[in-house]
Design an enzyme around this catalytic site. Structure first.
Site, mmCIF file in Angstrom:
data_model
loop_
_atom_site.group_PDB
_atom_site.id
_atom_site.type_symbol
_atom_site.label_atom_id
_atom_site.label_comp_id
_atom_site.label_asym_id
_atom_site.label_seq_id
_atom_site.Cartn_x
_atom_site.Cartn_y
_atom_site.Cartn_z
ATOM 1 N N CYS A 1 54.675 78.466 42.890
ATOM 2 C CA CYS A 1 56.108 78.475 42.618
ATOM 3 C C CYS A 1 56.757 77.864 43.851
ATOM 4 C CB CYS A 1 56.607 79.876 42.291
ATOM 5 S SG CYS A 1 55.920 81.192 43.324
ATOM 6 N N SER A 2 57.611 78.594 44.544
ATOM 7 C CA SER A 2 58.181 78.081 45.777
ATOM 8 C C SER A 2 57.425 78.606 46.992
ATOM 9 C CB SER A 2 59.667 78.460 45.883
ATOM 10 O OG SER A 2 60.252 77.887 47.036
ATOM 11 N N ALA A 3 57.339 79.929 47.104
ATOM 12 C CA ALA A 3 56.561 80.529 48.193
ATOM 13 C C ALA A 3 55.127 80.780 47.790
ATOM 14 C CB ALA A 3 57.211 81.841 48.646
ATOM 15 N N GLY A 4 54.853 80.785 46.497
ATOM 16 C CA GLY A 4 53.486 81.011 46.036
ATOM 17 C C GLY A 4 53.098 82.479 46.029
ATOM 18 N N GLY B 1 55.698 85.290 44.408
ATOM 19 C CA GLY B 1 56.447 86.057 43.416
ATOM 20 C C GLY B 1 56.047 85.714 41.997
ATOM 21 N N ARG B 2 56.535 84.600 41.493
ATOM 22 C CA ARG B 2 56.185 84.171 40.143
ATOM 23 C C ARG B 2 54.697 83.855 40.037
ATOM 24 N NH1 ARG B 2 61.263 80.006 39.724
ATOM 25 N NH2 ARG B 2 61.022 80.100 42.003
ATOM 26 N N GLN C 1 56.677 89.713 43.843
ATOM 27 C CA GLN C 1 57.599 89.983 44.940
ATOM 28 C C GLN C 1 58.787 90.853 44.564
ATOM 29 O OE1 GLN C 1 59.455 86.488 46.617
ATOM 30 N NE2 GLN C 1 59.403 87.344 48.657
#
Length: 442
Positions: free
Chosen positions: A338-341, A343-344, A394
């Site tokens: 995802c973005s940070a890898g 949460g999603r 997250q």
């Protein structure tokens, strides 16, 4: 006038003397650990190492467990909310306090000695001995890797990270973690699901990403769970070509001095599930090695810090099915980001693992008499993911989303989904205040 002014004249007071005491809060020591990095890509758990080029040690030792309570999820920021607490010199503080008169061991009667509380043995250990012996939850932190991380508080565990195949002495770091997610109920009969959880690539890590992909079997699969920009912030750099875009050249600057050169081109692109899934077929050509087919699946209906809507569940399930069917084998790890890898990405992996348990009938035999706390498969699964990459799943809405989807799937399987459940709505996404000076991750 003298008799009037004398009434308002103040006598000088002597300032009390303040005794000086020694500062009982000394600076905390730091711990470092160094070891040369491996020269090849590793997607399995490896010993703790320090990235090459860092002489001061690059790992932050975390004396506390990363497995925080799932009831207290918080939105992570570009910077950590507060620094780690300094280690307190207890002996320095205690020495400044007045001693309490207590009978000595020799003057105690046997009865008094038996009643005296005994400190647990593990509390007598020094800090160095109480830490995990292989620094299991140490993060990779160094000046060399800092510029490669999208968020300052999200790094892989030092002993569980993907290592780029680069020459010895070169920095092999990429913000990606190998993830093994076995079946919690049938580990002997259902194969382990393998993934690589990574952050959304930055502009200066695009070539690192494709260098990592070049080590996978063909065809390989990348699942992207974020848009390029969300809430006016970049969440992921456009590291892949579109159908009308020029191919991406990899290795033009020869960053690692090994002559690695590759090209990425888009062969085809189509929309699925009414535009919820954008599916691209990419071709990665590595000079001297041949071609690798890469399926890139961009899912566009998962809001940042939130969850898909109930009406989007079918497209979400289709995304999981496509990623499994297009992959060469279960041994070939699928790249999820995802973005940070965390949460999603963590939510996707946990849900796919547990949905398989329902679809294979493994949950049909679970004892319904067990209490909620006896064997929570969701907690166990997320707990295992967090031991492999910090902060997986997250937000609390994401954690609750796992229960919601599993409950609906189980009721559907047994024909018990009533009208009330059919029209339920997904939990409201967390409302996150987007300060223009603070960048949020997943």
């Amino acid at each position: 006038m003298d008799h009037l002014t004398s009434r308002f004249r103040r006598n000088k007071r002597e300032s009390p003397t303040t005794p000086t005491t020694q500062d009982p809060w000394p600076a905390s020591p730091t711990t470092a650990d160094t070891k040369p990095a491996l020269p090849s890509l590793s997607i399995t758990t490896t010993p703790l190492t320090t990235p090459p080029g860092s002489s001061n040690g690059s790992h932050s030792l975390l004396p506390r467990s990363p497995l925080r309570s799932f009831n207290q999820f918080r939105a992570a920021h570009k910077r950590a909310r507060s620094p780690a607490p300094a280690h307190i010199n207890i002996s320095g503080i205690m020495s400044s306090l007045s001693p309490v008169e207590t009978p000595t061991e020799e003057l105690m009667t046997p009865t008094e000695r038996a009643k005296k509380p005994q400190i647990p043995p593990f509390l007598k250990l020094s800090e160095a001995k109480s830490l995990h012996p292989d620094f299991r939850f140490a993060r990779v932190l160094s000046p060399e890797t800092k510029v490669l991380d999208r968020y300052a508080n999200i790094q892989p565990w030092a002993n569980n990270r993907v290592r780029l195949p680069v020459p010895e002495g070169k920095l092999d770091y990429i913000n990606a973690s190998p993830i093994a997610s076995p079946s919690p109920l049938r580990p002997d009969t259902l194969p382990c699901l393998n993934y690589i959880a990574m952050q959304g690539p930055k502009g200066n890590t695009v070539e690192h990403t494709w260098r990592m992909v070049s080590q996978l079997k063909s065809p390989a699969v990348i699942v992207m769970l974020t848009d390029i920009c969300e809430n006016y912030m970049e969440k992921c750099y456009p590291y892949f070509p579109g159908i009308q875009a020029q191919e991406i050249e990899i290795g033009q600057t020869d960053e690692f001095g090994d002559g690695f050169h590759a090209r990425v081109e888009c062969v085809s692109q189509e929309e699925k599930q009414d535009g919820a899934i954008q599916m691209r077929k990419l071709n990665l050509h590595v000079d001297g090695r041949g071609d690798i087919t890469v399926w890139h699946l961009l899912y566009r209906r998962w809001p940042d810090f939130g969850v898909p809507r109930v009406e989007d569940y079918s497209s979400f399930f289709e995304l999981m099915k496509l990623s499994r069917d297009l992959n060469s084998s279960t041994d070939n790890p699928r790249i999820i980001h995802c973005s940070a890898g965390v949460g999603r990405t963590g939510t996707f992996i946990a849900l796919e693992t547990l949905l398989r348990e329902i679809d294979e009938g493994a949950m049909d035999d679970v004892d319904a008499e067990l209490s909620d706390d006896d064997d929570d498969l969701v907690f166990r699964t997320v707990n295992l993911l967090r031991e492999q990459r910090r902060t997986m799943v997250q937000a609390d809405s994401q954690y609750n989303f796992i229960y919601t989807v599993l409950r609906r799937r189980w009721l559907e399987r047994h024909g018990l989904l009533d009208d009330a459940t059919e029209h339920e709505r997904a939990p409201k996404r967390l409302e996150v205040y987007h300060d223009p000076f603070i960048e949020h991750n997943d």
